[in-house]
Design a protein around this motif. Sequence first.
Motif, PDB file in Angstrom:
ATOM      1  N   GLU A  13      38.342  56.243  41.518  1.00 15.09           N
ATOM      2  CA  GLU A  13      37.192  55.364  41.388  1.00 15.09           C
ATOM      3  C   GLU A  13      37.659  53.929  41.149  1.00 15.09           C
ATOM      4  OE1 GLU A  13      33.952  56.316  41.679  1.00 15.09           O
ATOM      5  OE2 GLU A  13      34.676  58.328  42.144  1.00 15.09           O
ATOM      6  N   SER A  14      36.790  52.990  41.402  1.00 12.56           N
ATOM      7  CA  SER A  14      37.093  51.583  41.155  1.00 12.56           C
ATOM      8  C   SER A  14      37.438  51.379  39.681  1.00 12.56           C
ATOM      9  CB  SER A  14      35.883  50.737  41.537  1.00 12.56           C
ATOM     10  OG  SER A  14      36.149  49.378  41.322  1.00 12.56           O
ATOM     11  N   SER A  15      38.404  50.534  39.398  1.00 12.68           N
ATOM     12  CA  SER A  15      38.874  50.206  38.051  1.00 12.68           C
ATOM     13  C   SER A  15      39.568  51.373  37.356  1.00 12.68           C
ATOM     14  CB  SER A  15      37.731  49.684  37.182  1.00 12.68           C
ATOM     15  OG  SER A  15      37.190  48.520  37.745  1.00 12.68           O
ATOM     16  N   GLU A  35      45.762  48.397  45.363  1.00 13.50           N
ATOM     17  CA  GLU A  35      45.006  47.395  46.117  1.00 13.50           C
ATOM     18  C   GLU A  35      45.330  45.984  45.635  1.00 13.50           C
ATOM     19  OE1 GLU A  35      40.913  48.527  45.677  1.00 13.50           O
ATOM     20  OE2 GLU A  35      41.139  50.260  46.984  1.00 13.50           O
ATOM     21  N   LYS A  67      43.460  51.534  41.589  1.00 11.96           N
ATOM     22  CA  LYS A  67      42.246  50.925  42.136  1.00 11.96           C
ATOM     23  C   LYS A  67      41.772  49.780  41.248  1.00 11.96           C
ATOM     24  CE  LYS A  67      41.759  53.799  45.569  1.00 11.96           C
ATOM     25  NZ  LYS A  67      41.753  53.398  46.955  1.00 11.96           N
ATOM     26  N   GLY A  68      42.732  49.052  40.678  1.00  8.18           N
ATOM     27  CA  GLY A  68      42.393  47.888  39.855  1.00  8.18           C
ATOM     28  C   GLY A  68      42.191  48.214  38.390  1.00  8.18           C
TER      29      GLY A  68
END
Length: 97
Positions: A13-15, A35, A67-68
């Motif tokens: 998932e993002s973050s 990324e 993912k950041g």
Amino acid sequence: MKIVQEAIAGTLESSDLMVKISPDPEQLQVIIKSEVIKQFGDQIKAIVNHELSQLGVTTGLIVIQDKGALDCVIRARVQSAVLRAAKSEALNWEVLL
């Protein structure tokens, strides 16, 4: 800690990030896919290497898919994956800061 089995921690998932660990009796290899590798690659590598050092991991294959994630998330995911892969029952809480 000795890596004795495969383990995963985290999500894509993002973050967040996913950490996959598997045994490798000969060497310690860390692969980072991110990324934001151009901006934060050195920081991600430093955090991962520091956590592995603190936990006493000297061999194994560690694959990071970022993912950041924030620094604290990276630490937590690496710690969780290592503890799972080592089948650790007794925790040394002092190194898990």
